[in-house]
Scaffold this motif. Structure first.
Motif, short mmCIF file in Angstrom:
data_model
loop_
_atom_site.label_atom_id
_atom_site.label_comp_id
_atom_site.label_asym_id
_atom_site.label_seq_id
_atom_site.Cartn_x
_atom_site.Cartn_y
_atom_site.Cartn_z
N PRO A 142 -0.73 -2.32 10.79
CA PRO A 142 -1.55 -1.79 11.88
C PRO A 142 -0.87 -1.82 13.24
CG PRO A 142 -2.90 -3.09 10.39
CD PRO A 142 -1.48 -3.24 9.91
N PHE B 180 0.28 -10.80 6.13
CA PHE B 180 -0.37 -10.75 7.45
C PHE B 180 -1.86 -11.08 7.41
CE2 PHE B 180 -0.79 -6.32 5.97
CZ PHE B 180 -2.07 -5.95 6.40
N ARG B 181 -2.54 -10.76 6.31
CA ARG B 181 -3.98 -10.99 6.27
C ARG B 181 -4.32 -12.48 6.34
NH1 ARG B 181 -2.74 -7.06 2.87
NH2 ARG B 181 -3.64 -5.00 3.25
N ASP C 111 -9.64 -6.30 8.71
CA ASP C 111 -8.91 -5.62 7.63
C ASP C 111 -9.82 -5.05 6.56
OD1 ASP C 111 -6.12 -5.04 6.75
OD2 ASP C 111 -6.85 -6.01 4.93
N MET D 40 0.83 -1.20 0.00
CA MET D 40 0.00 0.00 0.00
C MET D 40 0.87 1.26 0.00
SD MET D 40 -3.14 0.47 -0.27
CE MET D 40 -4.16 1.94 -0.35
N GLY D 41 2.06 1.13 0.58
CA GLY D 41 2.99 2.26 0.60
C GLY D 41 3.31 2.74 -0.80
N ASP E 265 11.25 2.96 6.08
CA ASP E 265 10.71 1.61 6.28
C ASP E 265 11.78 0.83 7.05
OD1 ASP E 265 8.37 -0.25 4.63
OD2 ASP E 265 9.97 -1.30 5.71
N LEU E 266 11.32 -0.10 7.92
CA LEU E 266 12.27 -0.94 8.65
C LEU E 266 13.19 -1.63 7.65
CD1 LEU E 266 9.87 -2.63 11.24
CD2 LEU E 266 11.33 -0.63 11.58
N GLU F 127 -3.05 5.28 7.68
CA GLU F 127 -3.91 4.27 7.06
C GLU F 127 -4.84 3.64 8.10
OE1 GLU F 127 -5.24 2.65 4.77
OE2 GLU F 127 -4.22 3.30 2.97
N LYS F 128 -5.99 3.17 7.65
CA LYS F 128 -6.87 2.41 8.52
C LYS F 128 -6.25 1.04 8.75
CE LYS F 128 -8.22 -0.82 6.49
NZ LYS F 128 -7.52 -1.94 5.80
N HIS G 145 1.07 1.32 13.91
CA HIS G 145 0.44 2.64 13.73
C HIS G 145 0.57 3.52 14.97
CE1 HIS G 145 -2.41 1.39 10.19
NE2 HIS G 145 -1.14 1.39 9.87
N1 LIG Z 1 -7.19 1.69 2.13
C1 LIG Z 1 -7.05 0.53 1.58
O1 LIG Z 1 -7.82 0.14 0.71
C2 LIG Z 1 -5.90 -0.35 2.01
C3 LIG Z 1 -5.47 -1.40 1.20
C4 LIG Z 1 -4.37 -2.15 1.62
C5 LIG Z 1 -3.74 -1.87 2.83
N2 LIG Z 1 -4.23 -0.86 3.61
C6 LIG Z 1 -3.60 -0.56 4.91
O2 LIG Z 1 -2.29 -0.04 4.68
C7 LIG Z 1 -1.41 -0.43 5.74
C8 LIG Z 1 -0.18 -1.12 5.15
O3 LIG Z 1 -0.59 -2.28 4.45
P1 LIG Z 1 0.37 -3.00 3.38
O4 LIG Z 1 -0.49 -3.94 2.63
O5 LIG Z 1 1.17 -1.98 2.64
O6 LIG Z 1 1.35 -3.82 4.37
P2 LIG Z 1 2.82 -4.35 4.01
O7 LIG Z 1 3.10 -5.41 5.01
O8 LIG Z 1 2.93 -4.65 2.55
O9 LIG Z 1 3.78 -3.07 4.27
C9 LIG Z 1 3.94 -2.47 5.53
C10 LIG Z 1 5.35 -1.90 5.61
O10 LIG Z 1 5.49 -1.22 6.86
C11 LIG Z 1 6.83 -1.42 7.29
N3 LIG Z 1 6.90 -1.13 8.74
C12 LIG Z 1 6.33 -1.83 9.75
N4 LIG Z 1 6.58 -1.21 10.93
C13 LIG Z 1 7.31 -0.11 10.65
C14 LIG Z 1 7.87 0.93 11.44
N5 LIG Z 1 7.70 0.98 12.77
N6 LIG Z 1 8.59 1.91 10.82
C15 LIG Z 1 8.76 1.88 9.49
N7 LIG Z 1 8.25 0.91 8.67
C16 LIG Z 1 7.54 -0.06 9.25
C17 LIG Z 1 7.14 -2.86 6.94
O11 LIG Z 1 8.54 -3.09 6.89
C18 LIG Z 1 6.47 -2.98 5.56
O12 LIG Z 1 7.36 -2.67 4.50
C19 LIG Z 1 -2.24 -1.29 6.69
O13 LIG Z 1 -2.74 -0.50 7.73
C20 LIG Z 1 -3.38 -1.78 5.81
O14 LIG Z 1 -4.56 -2.10 6.54
C21 LIG Z 1 -5.28 -0.09 3.21
#
Ligand SMILES: NC(=O)c1ccc[n+]([C@@H]2O[C@H](COP(=O)([O-])OP(=O)(O)OC[C@H]3O[C@@H](n4cnc5c(N)ncnc54)[C@H](O)[C@@H]3O)[C@@H](O)[C@H]2O)c1
Length: 373
Positions: free
Chosen positions: A91, A176-177, A187, A16-17, A37-38, A111-112, A94
């Motif tokens: 999450p 994770f999901r 989620d 999502m990033g 990002d970590l 993000e939610k 967050h």
């Molecule tokens: N709005 C939407 O439709 C939608 C869709 C997908 C995901 N999301 C939300 O977006 C968020 C991210 O989801 P994703 O699918 O990208 O997950 P992901 O696991 O693909 O990516 C999350 C990233 O966060 C990084 N991270 C974790 N803790 C950290 C920290 N303390 N500091 C820096 N980086 C850190 C991880 O290394 C990872 O690269 C979640 O909250 C998810 O619910 C929303």
């Protein structure tokens, strides 16, 4: 008069990033100055994928690039001076990132869901209040022109006795999901639950929910659920969904129906909105800023003008409470009262290890009901 762009840093560069980086790159009035990002290599690859130059790790502008890349928000803030933070971490991260950003004096768009638990979300609400900075939760599925049109049609019918969402899809996400105990409710359903509050302009009172995992599921947790909420205006809101439903997918928004004294309105979750009033059927054209672009535009406007978005953390608590209440009901088999759940979460929040300023703010509320009004 030209306005200086809002300088943003983004934390989290996963799936999502990358979508957020593209959205920020395409938006007017904002400028990306850092990504953390970590997994620093992941952050660098994400920055390159959207056509920006990255500026190396450890928070330094190595190579003279334009976007600083680092392993944490703290490292980023040692290297750049942003105006705001966009939090797209998992999450579970967050709360820590949001509270760190708020106490660094920065507004946050997160993000939610705000947090895995309502108690942690209450801590964030207290942190936002203690620092006086905006914490907005991006509920991206509020931003559809067709949802706005459906909302107008629903309002013409009078208070609905029944509002329904049907959600059926079969995504294979991995990650994770597929390991969460309640992937659909936690989620995904939060989007529909949040939209139900937006559509009804009312708050949830109680819920009865059942969740289960189909025998053919590729999720470890429950991928199917049905939840019936009673709202403060008397509406029953019924969500039925599955993430293991192959064939005849609904929209990611789900399919919606409102039934009231004045008739029936529907939204297919895409562009088609109907109302039995005057036999109306319309195809609604997309708005200029939909989904996360809509959340970003509203956030940027709020930071510039001091306006208060509906999805500022306090306003978002009701949506997260719907999720937690539905999960509690699914676990216990009992009807769950949302106000009682909120007060229980408040007691849990008071017991969490938090900064003194946050604890003092939490204590000053006395009860959650006082902050929700
Ligand atoms: N709005 C939407 O439709 C939608 C869709 C997908 C995901 N999301 C939300 O977006 C968020 C991210 O989801 P994703 O699918 O990208 O997950 P992901 O696991 O693909 O990516 C999350 C990233 O966060 C990084 N991270 C974790 N803790 C950290 C920290 N303390 N500091 C820096 N980086 C850190 C991880 O290394 C990872 O690269 C979640 O909250 C998810 O619910 C929303």
């Amino acid at each position: 008069m030209s306005v200086r762009p809002l300088r943003l840093v983004q934390v989290g560069a996963g799936a999502m990033g990358v979508a957020w980086l593209r959205t920020i790159a395409a938006a007017d009035g904002v400028e990306l100055v850092g990504v953390a990002d970590l997994d620093v290599e992941r952050a660098e690859a994400a920055v390159r994928s959207v056509g920006c130059d990255s500026a190396g790790g450890s928070g330094s502008r190595l190579g003279g690039g334009s976007v600083v890349v680092a392993g944490s928000l703290g490292e980023l803030l040692a290297a750049v001076e942003p105006d705001a933070v966009v939090n797209v971490t998992v999450p579970a991260a967050h709360s820590a990132v949001n509270v760190e950003a708020l106490f660094a004096g920065l507004p946050v768009l997160c993000e939610k869901p705000a947090a895995p638990t309502l108690a942690e979300a209450l801590v964030q609400a207290a942190a936002a209040e203690a620092t006086g900075h905006l914490l907005m939760i991006s509920q991206s599925r509020r931003y559809f022109a067709a949802l706005t049109a459906f909302r107008e049609r629903v309002a013409e019918l009078g208070p609905p006795g029944l509002l329904t969402t049907d959600f059926y899809r079969a995504p294979h996400f991995g990650g994770f999901r597929e390991e969460m105990p309640q992937p659909l409710l936690v989620d995904m359903a939060i989007h529909a639950f949040d939209a139900s509050r937006h559509l009804l302009g009312a708050e949830p009172v109680s819920v009865v929910c059942e969740s289960w995992n189909p025998s053919w599921s590729w999720f470890q947790g429950d991928a199917s659920a049905t939840a019936t909420f009673l709202f403060s205006n008397g509406t029953r809101y019924v969500f039925t969904g599955s993430w293991c439903a192959e064939g005849r997918d609904t929209s990611w928004n789900g399919e919606w129906r409102a039934v009231a004294a004045g008739g029936t309105a529907t939204w297919d979750g895409e562009s088609r909105v109907t109302s039995s009033v005057r036999g109306l059927e319309e195809n609604v054209a997309p708005g200029a800023h939909e989904q996360i672009a809509g959340a970003l535009a509203e956030f940027a406007e709020a930071v510039r003008t001091g306006s208060r978005p509906d999805s500022a953390i306090r306003g978002n608590l009701g949506s997260l409470a719907m999720v937690e209440a539905a999960v509690r009901s699914a676990e216990t088999g009992e009807r769950v009262n949302v106000a009682a759940l909120m007060e229980q979460a408040y007691e849990e929040a008071l017991a969490l290890p938090v900064r003194d300023e946050v604890r003092e703010r939490l204590k000053s509320w006395g009860a959650v009901a006082t902050v929700l009004g």
